[in-house]
Design an enzyme around this catalytic site. Sequence first.
Site, PDB file in Angstrom:
ATOM      1  N   HIS A  73     -13.003  -5.682  13.645  1.00 31.92           N
ATOM      2  CA  HIS A  73     -14.389  -5.450  13.211  1.00 31.92           C
ATOM      3  C   HIS A  73     -15.351  -6.442  13.861  1.00 31.92           C
ATOM      4  O   HIS A  73     -16.513  -6.111  14.120  1.00 31.92           O
ATOM      5  CB  HIS A  73     -14.501  -5.595  11.685  1.00 31.92           C
ATOM      6  CG  HIS A  73     -13.950  -4.439  10.898  1.00 31.92           C
ATOM      7  ND1 HIS A  73     -13.886  -3.163  11.392  1.00 31.92           N
ATOM      8  CD2 HIS A  73     -13.455  -4.364   9.634  1.00 31.92           C
ATOM      9  CE1 HIS A  73     -13.366  -2.350  10.468  1.00 31.92           C
ATOM     10  NE2 HIS A  73     -13.089  -3.066   9.393  1.00 31.92           N
ATOM     11  N   CYS A  97      -3.120 -12.150   4.436  1.00 32.98           N
ATOM     12  CA  CYS A  97      -4.214 -11.177   4.298  1.00 32.98           C
ATOM     13  C   CYS A  97      -3.713  -9.814   3.849  1.00 32.98           C
ATOM     14  O   CYS A  97      -3.793  -9.484   2.674  1.00 32.98           O
ATOM     15  CB  CYS A  97      -5.041 -11.034   5.578  1.00 32.98           C
ATOM     16  SG  CYS A  97      -6.369  -9.813   5.346  1.00 32.98           S
ATOM     17  N   HIS A 135      -6.674 -14.394  11.170  1.00 31.11           N
ATOM     18  CA  HIS A 135      -6.799 -14.996   9.833  1.00 31.11           C
ATOM     19  C   HIS A 135      -5.585 -14.729   8.962  1.00 31.11           C
ATOM     20  O   HIS A 135      -5.540 -15.164   7.824  1.00 31.11           O
ATOM     21  CB  HIS A 135      -8.054 -14.445   9.137  1.00 31.11           C
ATOM     22  CG  HIS A 135      -8.021 -12.965   8.959  1.00 31.11           C
ATOM     23  ND1 HIS A 135      -8.250 -12.085   9.993  1.00 31.11           N
ATOM     24  CD2 HIS A 135      -7.748 -12.200   7.875  1.00 31.11           C
ATOM     25  CE1 HIS A 135      -8.131 -10.842   9.552  1.00 31.11           C
ATOM     26  NE2 HIS A 135      -7.813 -10.878   8.267  1.00 31.11           N
ATOM     27  N   CYS A 194      -5.065  -7.843  12.011  1.00 25.37           N
ATOM     28  CA  CYS A 194      -5.707  -7.112  10.915  1.00 25.37           C
ATOM     29  C   CYS A 194      -6.959  -6.419  11.455  1.00 25.37           C
ATOM     30  O   CYS A 194      -7.581  -6.908  12.405  1.00 25.37           O
ATOM     31  CB  CYS A 194      -6.077  -8.115   9.815  1.00 25.37           C
ATOM     32  SG  CYS A 194      -7.055  -7.410   8.468  1.00 25.37           S
ATOM     33  N   SER A 232      -9.824  -6.420  10.301  1.00 25.90           N
ATOM     34  CA  SER A 232     -11.019  -7.262  10.176  1.00 25.90           C
ATOM     35  C   SER A 232     -11.293  -8.053  11.463  1.00 25.90           C
ATOM     36  O   SER A 232     -12.454  -8.300  11.810  1.00 25.90           O
ATOM     37  CB  SER A 232     -10.877  -8.232   8.997  1.00 25.90           C
ATOM     38  OG  SER A 232     -10.666  -7.513   7.804  1.00 25.90           O
TER      39      SER A 232
HETATM   40  N1  LIG Z   1     -11.275  -6.829   1.318  1.00 25.33           N
HETATM   41  C1  LIG Z   1     -10.556  -7.635   2.029  1.00 25.33           C
HETATM   42  O1  LIG Z   1     -10.325  -8.783   1.653  1.00 25.33           O
HETATM   43  C2  LIG Z   1      -9.944  -7.126   3.291  1.00 25.33           C
HETATM   44  C3  LIG Z   1      -8.853  -7.772   3.842  1.00 25.33           C
HETATM   45  C4  LIG Z   1      -8.263  -7.229   4.960  1.00 25.33           C
HETATM   46  C5  LIG Z   1      -8.758  -6.096   5.538  1.00 25.33           C
HETATM   47  N2  LIG Z   1      -9.844  -5.525   4.987  1.00 25.33           N
HETATM   48  C6  LIG Z   1     -10.383  -4.281   5.539  1.00 25.33           C
HETATM   49  O2  LIG Z   1      -9.570  -3.210   5.067  1.00 25.33           O
HETATM   50  C7  LIG Z   1      -9.657  -2.153   5.988  1.00 25.33           C
HETATM   51  C8  LIG Z   1      -8.260  -1.707   6.361  1.00 25.33           C
HETATM   52  O3  LIG Z   1      -7.628  -2.688   7.117  1.00 25.33           O
HETATM   53  P1  LIG Z   1      -6.279  -2.352   7.900  1.00 25.33           P
HETATM   54  O4  LIG Z   1      -5.886  -3.569   8.627  1.00 25.33           O
HETATM   55  O5  LIG Z   1      -5.313  -1.700   7.017  1.00 25.33           O
HETATM   56  O6  LIG Z   1      -6.852  -1.279   8.920  1.00 25.33           O
HETATM   57  P2  LIG Z   1      -6.125  -0.127   9.733  1.00 25.33           P
HETATM   58  O7  LIG Z   1      -7.005   0.189  10.848  1.00 25.33           O
HETATM   59  O8  LIG Z   1      -4.721  -0.505  10.014  1.00 25.33           O
HETATM   60  O9  LIG Z   1      -6.091   1.078   8.696  1.00 25.33           O
HETATM   61  C9  LIG Z   1      -7.173   1.924   8.507  1.00 25.33           C
HETATM   62  C10 LIG Z   1      -6.645   3.342   8.303  1.00 25.33           C
HETATM   63  O10 LIG Z   1      -7.740   4.169   7.989  1.00 25.33           O
HETATM   64  C11 LIG Z   1      -7.568   5.385   8.658  1.00 25.33           C
HETATM   65  N3  LIG Z   1      -8.882   6.040   8.775  1.00 25.33           N
HETATM   66  C12 LIG Z   1      -9.855   5.786   9.673  1.00 25.33           C
HETATM   67  N4  LIG Z   1     -10.921   6.580   9.454  1.00 25.33           N
HETATM   68  C13 LIG Z   1     -10.612   7.369   8.410  1.00 25.33           C
HETATM   69  C14 LIG Z   1     -11.305   8.394   7.721  1.00 25.33           C
HETATM   70  N5  LIG Z   1     -12.519   8.756   8.059  1.00 25.33           N
HETATM   71  N6  LIG Z   1     -10.689   8.972   6.688  1.00 25.33           N
HETATM   72  C15 LIG Z   1      -9.447   8.640   6.336  1.00 25.33           C
HETATM   73  N7  LIG Z   1      -8.738   7.673   6.951  1.00 25.33           N
HETATM   74  C16 LIG Z   1      -9.318   7.051   7.981  1.00 25.33           C
HETATM   75  C17 LIG Z   1      -6.931   5.032   9.953  1.00 25.33           C
HETATM   76  O11 LIG Z   1      -6.254   6.127  10.516  1.00 25.33           O
HETATM   77  C18 LIG Z   1      -6.000   3.921   9.528  1.00 25.33           C
HETATM   78  O12 LIG Z   1      -4.713   4.405   9.213  1.00 25.33           O
HETATM   79  C19 LIG Z   1     -10.498  -2.671   7.128  1.00 25.33           C
HETATM   80  O13 LIG Z   1     -11.839  -2.342   6.949  1.00 25.33           O
HETATM   81  C20 LIG Z   1     -10.351  -4.132   7.014  1.00 25.33           C
HETATM   82  O14 LIG Z   1     -11.394  -4.828   7.638  1.00 25.33           O
HETATM   83  C21 LIG Z   1     -10.445  -6.010   3.890  1.00 25.33           C
HETATM   84 ZN   LIG Z   2      -7.315  -9.250   7.211  1.00 26.34          ZN
END
Ligand SMILES: NC(=O)c1ccc[n+]([C@@H]2O[C@H](COP(=O)([O-])OP(=O)(O)OC[C@H]3O[C@@H](n4cnc5c(N)ncnc54)[C@H](O)[C@@H]3O)[C@@H](O)[C@H]2O)c1
Ligand SMILES: [Zn+2]
Length: 493
Positions: free
Chosen positions: A170, A293, A186, A165, A167
Amino acid sequence: MSSEMPKESLEVPTENTVFPEVPDVKSSDSPVERQEGGSDKEECLEPLSKRQRKKLLKQKQWEEQKDLRRQKRKEKRQKRRLERQSKLDTNNEGNDRKRMRREVVPSTLRLIVDCSFDDLMVLKVIKCKAAVTWEANKPFSIEEVEVAPPKAHEVRIKIVATGICRSDDHVITGALVMPFPIILGHEAAGIVESVGEGVTSIKPGDKVIPLFVPQCGECSSCLSTKGNLCSRSDIGPAGGLMADGTSRFTCKGKTIHHFIGTSTFTEYTVVHETAVAKIDSAAPLEKVCLIGCGFSTGYGAAVQTAKVEPGSTCAVFGLGGVGLSVIIGCKAAGASRIIGVDINSDKFAKAKELGATDCVNPKDFKKPIHEVLIEMTGQGVDYSFEVIGRTETMSAALACCQYNYGVSVIVGVPPAAEKITFDPMLLFTGRSWKGSVFGGWKSKDSVPKLVADYMKKKFVLDPLITHTLPFSKINEGFDLLRTGKSIRSVLLV
Ligand SMILES: NC(=O)c1ccc[n+]([C@@H]2O[C@H](COP(=O)([O-])OP(=O)(O)OC[C@H]3O[C@@H](n4cnc5c(N)ncnc54)[C@H](O)[C@@H]3O)[C@@H](O)[C@H]2O)c1
Ligand SMILES: [Zn+2]
Ligand SMILES: [Zn+2]
């Protein structure tokens, strides 16, 4: 029964025959006494007639027989009493045996079971492979680590499959601050290896999903129907340890930190009982690990946090594993228009496959993306979701939703130390700005249900999994994420 003296000649006394009492010496001057007593009065007595002697003899014999009969009766009574006693003893023995079976044996077994945690079944430290992140911006290092036994109310899990993921990444980049060295990961599924004292909800052999948002059932969020972010959650720089302030991981003599109460980039991990959900034993772990997640977070943000309504318009910023799961949720909720936003157009095909009606790349427009979306929808979207983790896209997502009743949900993890300044007029007019962690689900209650729904084919997970790799290829899996080539990579541990 005769009350008279027996006829001296013929009558044979029976047991029931009653004889008159032998006359009292003092009162009647009985000849028997006189004759047999040998008293000093003897010489002055008259000699007995033959008939009298015969009568006395018979009476004497009768008395003797009477004594004998009495003795026999007494013996009989004693015998009966003894028999009764022995019967009683046998019964008691039976009862004792029953009592043993009913009380003593189970309590002894209970004792053995109780003891097993501390004394009988001494849980050992497990040496296994884990991907350790020693410091920021460095590749994972596969190391042999020691995983301590679970303490009271903890569960040690053999991880079978774990997803990658954003995160986790990050933490490596510093966007999410956690202490190093650390075992990340996670989003996983596994099988319980052992449990600590007092664990009742889960047993060795159970299939489980670790929960990065626990559900203690006691804190204000757990008790409220409106919340899910349990106060036991271990998010932030002060985290990285179990509830007692210690770690279950060591490597090369050093303490290794836990990650948000889960740490799944390892063959074995230890989690708190409140941070693990037992799931369907038939569930495929290499798929349902995403429920730990990515899928639950995105899907829940739509159906649980935003509560998307049928016929509504939605915009999803970021089409990774979580963003695509938001799309799955919006579609399930009956949204009529779902606009995917991503700077990587390669993500559009999958987004459309899962329910996006339109996809836009901000790079293709000169004007800000929120204006593009308002133009596309007339008044802006009913619901927008930021699923990237960037402050500028969080602001754009707020600005693109309907000015009066639009709802914008922050799902992407906000980058550490960054702030947003925004025009409060955006909220003054009525928009709502919300956040959602783990899709708003009360984890321990909801994860087994989500797994059950997956088993009933109420939603799909397979399209989200673009790569399945052996655990040893973890660095390759992260490269696929960083280069935008994967949606979800699942590592088989
Ligand atoms: N809230 C929660 O409980 C929770 C849980 C899991 C993940 N997250 C967070 O959610 C986010 C997404 O996670 P993921 O695993 O899908 O990530 P990911 O990296 O697979 O997806 C992110 C997407 O955003 C796109 N992107 C990047 N910059 C961009 C921009 N400026 N404009 C438009 N699109 C853009 C990327 O091309 C990518 O497709 C992360 O920040 C992650 O940490 C939060
Ligand atoms: Zn996650
Ligand atoms: Zn709680």
